[in-house]
Scaffold this active site. Structure first.
Site, PDB file in Angstrom:
ATOM      1  N   ASP A   1       0.991  -1.215  -0.045  1.00 48.92           N
ATOM      2  CA  ASP A   1       0.079   0.017  -0.137  1.00 48.92           C
ATOM      3  C   ASP A   1       0.996   0.985  -0.006  1.00 48.92           C
ATOM      4  O   ASP A   1       2.097   1.189   0.414  1.00 48.92           O
ATOM      5  CB  ASP A   1      -0.877  -0.077   1.392  1.00 48.92           C
ATOM      6  CG  ASP A   1      -1.861  -1.174   1.407  1.00 48.92           C
ATOM      7  OD1 ASP A   1      -2.090  -1.758   0.337  1.00 48.92           O
ATOM      8  OD2 ASP A   1      -2.439  -1.377   2.411  1.00 48.92           O
ATOM      9  N   LYS A   2       0.316   2.419  -0.627  1.00 46.55           N
ATOM     10  CA  LYS A   2       1.122   3.464  -0.584  1.00 46.55           C
ATOM     11  C   LYS A   2       1.542   4.065   0.710  1.00 46.55           C
ATOM     12  O   LYS A   2       2.819   4.613   0.848  1.00 46.55           O
ATOM     13  CB  LYS A   2       0.131   4.670  -1.021  1.00 46.55           C
ATOM     14  CG  LYS A   2       0.857   5.993  -1.263  1.00 46.55           C
ATOM     15  CD  LYS A   2      -0.240   7.253  -1.823  1.00 46.55           C
ATOM     16  CE  LYS A   2       0.421   8.379  -1.755  1.00 46.55           C
ATOM     17  NZ  LYS A   2      -0.367   9.351  -2.455  1.00 46.55           N
TER      18      LYS A   2
END
Length: 234
Positions: free
Chosen positions: A53-54
């Protein structure tokens, strides 16, 4: 953009340490994705074989060419690559209503594809490494008044191993057992995040891909492990 740290390199792959806040792949509204920026850093196009995930930081494998990417996608799918995570959470995991120091969280997660969505089975194994509490003030709403009361926030440091690799799996599973990850504004606890951001300066998702074990041939493997970033400490 800052240089992406490289922990390991051979003819096929890099093992890198992705900072939080960097999306791994480009798309609408995404500036400076990792696949583009790291390609610029090393001077040739790299290929993603898995994702973080970012807002999740930590260890990733990135392939040097399409053939290597295909090989390492298969290695990851066959679980020959072991990914381990560390999360700082509110509370402690509750399994069947009881606080547990280790266990397995099983529960479906929803995968969305446009207007369509389907449930996917998911398994997360966890171990509680430590727990502690921090007292913070709660105000009545009038900024000129003193704190109306003090509340105790309970935290846990949790080690995680994935049985499956679904999108947002760790975040969804930990929230489902009463221990949402600190700083998770999508699946976490909004009120607790607000208190932690105000009094403990927690501004980022406290989830790290902290250990990665890869096969090196001949039945051997090599493990890479990183320290948690400074912002995990409070």
């Amino acid at each position: 953009m800052q240089q992406i740290p490289i922990l390991f390199e051979d003819d096929e792959i890099f093992v890198i340490n992705k900072p939080a806040g960097v999306a791994v792949q480009g798309g609408e509204g995404i500036a400076h994705p990792l696949d583009e920026e790291f390609s610029k850093q090393v001077g040739f196009r790299v290929h993603l074989v898995h994702r973080l995930d970012k807002e999740t930081c930590g260890l990733m494998v990135v392939a040097k060419n399409p053939a290597a990417a295909s090989k390492w996608i298969d290695l990851i799918a066959s679980k020959q690559v072991q990914k381990e995570y560390t999360a700082i959470c509110f509370g402690q995991p509750l399994i069947n209503g009881k606080k547990e120091k280790s266990g397995t969280i099983s529960g479906s997660v929803v995968k969305k594809n446009g207007k369509n969505q389907r449930e996917q089975s998911a398994v997360t194994n966890f171990t509680l490494e430590k727990s502690w509490s921090v007292e913070v003030p709660v105000f009545s709403g009038n900024p000129e008044e003193e704190a109306s009361k003090l509340v105790m926030l309970e935290f846990s440091k949790i080690h995680l191993r994935l049985g499956t690799g679904r999108m947002h799996q760790i975040r969804i599973h930990l929230a489902s057992v009463g221990s949402p990850i600190c700083g998770d504004d999508k699946h976490g606890n909004f009120k607790l995040n607000k208190l932690a951001k105000k009094h403990l300066k927690i501004k980022s998702l406290l989830l790290c891909s902290s250990k990665l074990t890869i096969p090196t041939g001949g039945g051997k493997s090599r493990a890479f492990e990183i320290d948690l970033p400074d912002y995990f400490q409070f």
